[in-house]
Design a protein around this motif. Structure first.
Motif, PDB file in Angstrom:
ATOM      1  N   SER A 167      38.447  44.980  48.213  1.00  0.00           N
ATOM      2  CA  SER A 167      39.153  44.978  46.943  1.00  0.00           C
ATOM      3  C   SER A 167      40.645  45.120  47.152  1.00  0.00           C
ATOM      4  O   SER A 167      41.442  44.483  46.480  1.00  0.00           O
ATOM      5  N   SER A 171      43.455  42.306  45.955  1.00  0.00           N
ATOM      6  CA  SER A 171      44.494  42.674  44.999  1.00  0.00           C
ATOM      7  C   SER A 171      45.874  42.630  45.622  1.00  0.00           C
ATOM      8  O   SER A 171      46.862  42.493  44.924  1.00  0.00           O
ATOM      9  N   SER A 233      28.608  40.942  47.048  1.00  0.00           N
ATOM     10  CA  SER A 233      28.492  41.021  45.592  1.00  0.00           C
ATOM     11  C   SER A 233      27.359  40.136  45.091  1.00  0.00           C
ATOM     12  O   SER A 233      26.614  40.513  44.172  1.00  0.00           O
ATOM     13  N   GLU A 352      35.016  44.603  22.087  1.00  0.00           N
ATOM     14  CA  GLU A 352      35.830  45.156  23.171  1.00  0.00           C
ATOM     15  C   GLU A 352      37.272  45.203  22.684  1.00  0.00           C
ATOM     16  O   GLU A 352      37.679  44.438  21.815  1.00  0.00           O
ATOM     17  N   LEU A 357      36.693  38.677  26.777  1.00  0.00           N
ATOM     18  CA  LEU A 357      36.125  38.232  28.047  1.00  0.00           C
ATOM     19  C   LEU A 357      34.599  38.306  28.030  1.00  0.00           C
ATOM     20  O   LEU A 357      33.924  37.432  28.582  1.00  0.00           O
ATOM     21  N   ARG A 358      34.043  39.346  27.437  1.00  0.00           N
ATOM     22  CA  ARG A 358      32.581  39.451  27.359  1.00  0.00           C
ATOM     23  C   ARG A 358      31.997  38.268  26.591  1.00  0.00           C
ATOM     24  O   ARG A 358      31.006  37.664  27.015  1.00  0.00           O
ATOM     25  N   TYR A 361      32.193  35.026  28.645  1.00  0.00           N
ATOM     26  CA  TYR A 361      31.208  35.002  29.731  1.00  0.00           C
ATOM     27  C   TYR A 361      29.822  34.639  29.198  1.00  0.00           C
ATOM     28  O   TYR A 361      29.139  33.765  29.752  1.00  0.00           O
ATOM     29  N   ARG A 401      28.443  35.551  38.215  1.00  0.00           N
ATOM     30  CA  ARG A 401      28.393  37.010  38.057  1.00  0.00           C
ATOM     31  C   ARG A 401      28.974  37.720  39.275  1.00  0.00           C
ATOM     32  O   ARG A 401      29.700  38.723  39.144  1.00  0.00           O
ATOM     33  N   LYS A 404      32.687  37.492  39.121  1.00  0.00           N
ATOM     34  CA  LYS A 404      33.208  38.287  38.010  1.00  0.00           C
ATOM     35  C   LYS A 404      33.200  39.771  38.343  1.00  0.00           C
ATOM     36  O   LYS A 404      34.164  40.490  38.050  1.00  0.00           O
ATOM     37  N   GLU A 405      32.141  40.236  38.950  1.00  0.00           N
ATOM     38  CA  GLU A 405      32.028  41.659  39.245  1.00  0.00           C
ATOM     39  C   GLU A 405      32.853  42.070  40.461  1.00  0.00           C
ATOM     40  O   GLU A 405      33.335  43.205  40.534  1.00  0.00           O
ATOM     41  N   LYS A 408      36.879  40.218  39.309  1.00  0.00           N
ATOM     42  CA  LYS A 408      37.320  40.112  37.908  1.00  0.00           C
ATOM     43  C   LYS A 408      37.738  38.684  37.587  1.00  0.00           C
ATOM     44  O   LYS A 408      38.756  38.442  36.945  1.00  0.00           O
ATOM     45  N   PHE A 410      37.269  34.997  35.835  1.00  0.00           N
ATOM     46  CA  PHE A 410      36.681  34.360  34.669  1.00  0.00           C
ATOM     47  C   PHE A 410      37.056  32.892  34.689  1.00  0.00           C
ATOM     48  O   PHE A 410      38.210  32.534  34.938  1.00  0.00           O
TER      49      PHE A 410
END
Length: 734
Positions: A167, A171, A233, A352, A357-358, A361, A401, A404-405, A408, A410
């Motif tokens: 991560s 980043s 992931s 949210e 975003l939810r 998706y 997925r 995304k997880e 992050k 999209f």
């Protein structure tokens, strides 16, 4: 030499069909995968394989390619010499040219090794598998001994830490990239060639977008840290889906072939609201490869699930929509489902605080399943082909997925990772689906049976194996049909050594058109201007030739210059009488085409000079609002005038004013007789003379008099009545 002679003998099966040499090698060497992946050092791997001779470097290969071939031989349980001999014997001469021999040999060895590893259930969780597949990409980029020398693959001790390390890399790629050798990164071509060999990792249609997502912050080069985190992931997502599937079969009453792809609304602080009419319920939303299930939250427990079918042909519509309390359209955070099976649209809201975003998706993954079933129905796919299509859609959602997880990520625009969604948005996407359909139609489970030699199998270049079905079965998503396919299929890869898959060609052509479309869209975004006055000024400048031509015709029709107007009248009448008017439009089009070709020849690709426009004086926001209000008022007046004209025509048709109706009826009879018995060119000649000579000095007064009489007659005609009836608002409460 003795080994080679022995391997060239081909024993026969009970049916008398000869097995290929490669099948003989595999049957004579059964080695456990665990003996390779649970060892700590490469040296111990070599010593532990007593049935495999000490690997000898192949002179044509680079060091890293030799390492990949050596590891492949250990996985397959054969020596590197046997692998090379099998490659030389089985593959045609076309893939063994001097310049491509090393690369195709790496493909041959690694493809078979990856396919064998993919038959296990936990290969994604093994760090050695992730390291091996990445090394294959490195070797594919530099396979030959003459290529730039790369260091040998990192030892097993050089593994990735926990997820926080990866991560950190993703980043802050600039800081971490300093610690990673540039030669240990992979480019797009190698990734798009090797990753789809394991269909769980990448799909041949969406692999380019997957690479873009993984290299979003690393300069279009894939680092192992990012690749490793993506695979881990993906493994986590699949394990969660299997756990959810095991606990949901009873609650949702799932069919044998249904797979749970995702669930939302489990966390109390992030519910899913179902809106029907003005009523709303919180609950849990589940997506499978056949339907959406909503379980409303009762008193401490979830009630019986409501099923919204995505597989049947019920004219389903899924799109984003606004929702709010008591039916108010306030929040853009919902997905609407509509079909012939529901009385009114159903809205699933994903509340949210930040963005939506939810919702986006769930919109993407729901549309992917819906479009996959539409693809099945459109091309009439059955049995194995249908299962393969749905399995490809399932794996695409798993990959989405995982990204995304982990990162992050999209999808947006053309960058979606979902196969059937991508085909809907890409240029030539219909050709991609047609190619996929042809490949699936040509494929049968028998194409991978063990009693068919490799050479016969390679002749079916356009067919794809049910790789996705086999992959899901190996991961633990088992059903009776999938078990039958698994037993009958050995080839679990769409990519063959030295060949370009038709799907890959169709995708590359589509991506090329996409690049052109994006470049054109960039120019469109640059020339957009704001403000009504500014846009009107730009339009006037662009239409200047047309406006100038209309002004000159109007000047001739005004008869201010008698001689020019007379000359134009005589010329127009001569053209109409001779019948040349039909060549007017073709002549204009031909003239424009000649100008375009002339500009094309002499410009020779030079930069186009910008179009110069003089903008109007700047106006503040209040003045622009007043201008907009005035324009809307004028537009409203035009609509009102049009409605009044239509209502007066309705009054004439219904004989509200009998005398006027008789006059119009007689006039229409006269016009009908004229069109029936007079040649069209004479009718056109009369209309041209009438309209053009209205402003002649000798006709000006009489023309104004007739126009005035017509207006007075039109004013006396009443308009048909109109009654506005407001529909009764029926509020449904459930």
């Amino acid at each position: 030499m003795e080994t080679e002679e022995e391997t060239t003998t081909t024993p026969t099966t009970n049916g008398g069909v000869k097995l290929g040499m490669w099948e003989t090698i595999l049957r004579n060497h059964h080695n456990s995968l665990k003996s390779l992946f649970h060892l700590k050092k490469p040296d111990s791997i070599i010593t532990d394989h007593s049935s495999v001779n000490s690997p000898k470097p192949i002179p044509q290969l680079s060091p890293i390619a030799n390492e990949v071939v050596s590891t492949s031989s250990k996985i397959l349980g054969v020596s590197t010499n046997e692998l090379q001999h099998a490659f030389d014997s089985e593959l045609p001469l076309g893939v063994k040219e001097l310049l491509t021999y090393a690369r195709h040999l790496v493909e041959f060895c690694s493809f078979k090794a990856i396919q064998k590893l993919s038959r296990t259930s936990d290969y994604l969780s093994d760090s050695e598998f992730r390291r091996f597949t990445f090394d294959v990409m490195l070797a594919w980029e530099a396979p030959s001994v003459h290529a730039d020398q790369l260091e040998s693959p990192t030892s097993n001790d050089e593994t990735v830490g926990d997820e926080d390390d990866a991560s950190l890399f993703y980043s802050s790629s600039t800081n971490m990239a300093v610690q990673v050798d540039d030669k240990k990164t992979v480019g797009l071509e190698a990734f798009s060639r090797i990753a789809p060999v394991c269909i769980l990792i990448a799909d041949i249609i969406t692999v380019h977008n997957l690479f873009d997502a993984l290299t979003n912050s690393s300069g279009r080069r894939l680092h192992f840290l990012v690749y490793d985190k993506y695979i881990r992931s993906l493994d986590k997502v699949i394990r969660n889906s299997k756990n959810v599937l095991a606990s949901s079969v009873g609650n949702l009453q799932l069919a044998e072939e249904e797979i749970v792809l995702d669930v939302d609304g489990i966390i109390p602080t992030q519910p899913v609201l179902q809106h029907i009419g003005i009523a709303a319920w919180p609950g849990r939303l589940t997506l499978t490869n056949y339907a959406l299930y909503f379980e409303s939250l009762g008193v401490g427990v979830h009630e019986k699930a409501i099923r919204y079918d995505l597989g049947a042909d019920m004219k389903q519509v899924i799109k984003p929509e606004l929702t709010g309390p008591l039916g108010a359209r306030l929040f853009d955070k919902a997905v609407m489902y509509k079909s012939t099976s529901v009385a009114e649209p159903v809205y699933f809201e994903f509340p949210e605080f930040k963005a939506n975003l939810r919702r986006d998706y769930w919109l993407d993954i729901s549309l992917e399943i819906l479009r996959a079933h539409r693809f099945v129905r459109k091309f009439g796919l059955k049995d194995t082909q249908k299962l393969e299509v749905l399995a490809r859609a399932n794996l695409g959602i798993f990959r989405y997925r995982a990204l995304k997880e982990a990162f992050k990520f999209f999808s947006s625009n053309y960058k979606t990772l979902l196969t059937f969604n991508l085909a809907e948005t890409l240029p030539r996407g219909d050709r991609i689906l047609q190619t996929l359909s042809n490949s699936l139609t040509n494929s049968t489970a028998a194409s991978g049976k063990r009693d068919i030699s490799a050479n016969v199998e390679r002749k079916k270049q356009s067919a794809v194996s049910p790789a996705a079905v086999v992959a899901l079965f190996c991961l633990g998503f088992k059903s009776k049909k999938a078990a039958d396919i698994y037993e009958e299929t050995t080839a679990v890869c769409d990519i063959r050594v030295g060949e370009i898959n038709p799907l890959d060609m169709a995708v590359k052509q589509s991506l090329l058109d996409t690049g052109k479309a994006e470049a054109a869209q960039a120019t469109v975004d640059q020339v957009k201007v704001e403000g009504i006055d500014t846009n009107v000024a730009v339009m006037k400048e662009l239409l200047f030739p047309v406006i100038e031509s209309a002004n000159r015709l109007q000047l001739l029709a005004s008869w201010k210059d008698f001689y020019r107007s007379t000359a134009f009248l005589i010329l127009g009448c001569f053209v109409i009488i001779r019948g040349w008017i039909q060549y007017l439009l073709p002549t204009i089009f031909l003239f424009i085409a000649i100008i375009m070709l002339w500009r094309r020849h002499f410009r020779k690709g030079g930069a186009l000079e910008p179009f110069t426009v003089r903008p109007p004086p700047n106006r503040n926001a209040v003045e622009q609002l007043l201008t907009l209000q005035e324009a809307i008022t004028q537009f409203e007046s035009l609509i009102q005038a049009g409605n009044i004209a239509l209502l007066k025509i309705r009054a004439l048709l219904l004989a509200i004013l009998p005398q006027a109706t008789e006059t119009v009826a007689l006039f229409l009879v006269f016009i009908a007789a004229v069109f029936a018995f007079v040649p069209p060119k004479y009718i056109l000649l009369v209309i041209f003379i009438e309209c053009y000579t209205r402003e002649m000095p000798c006709r000006r007064e009489s023309s104004k008099r007739w126009i005035r009489r017509f207006r007075e007659w039109w004013i006396r005609i009443p308009a048909a009545p109109v009654e506005l009836v407001k529909p009764e608002e029926c509020k449904k409460r459930k």
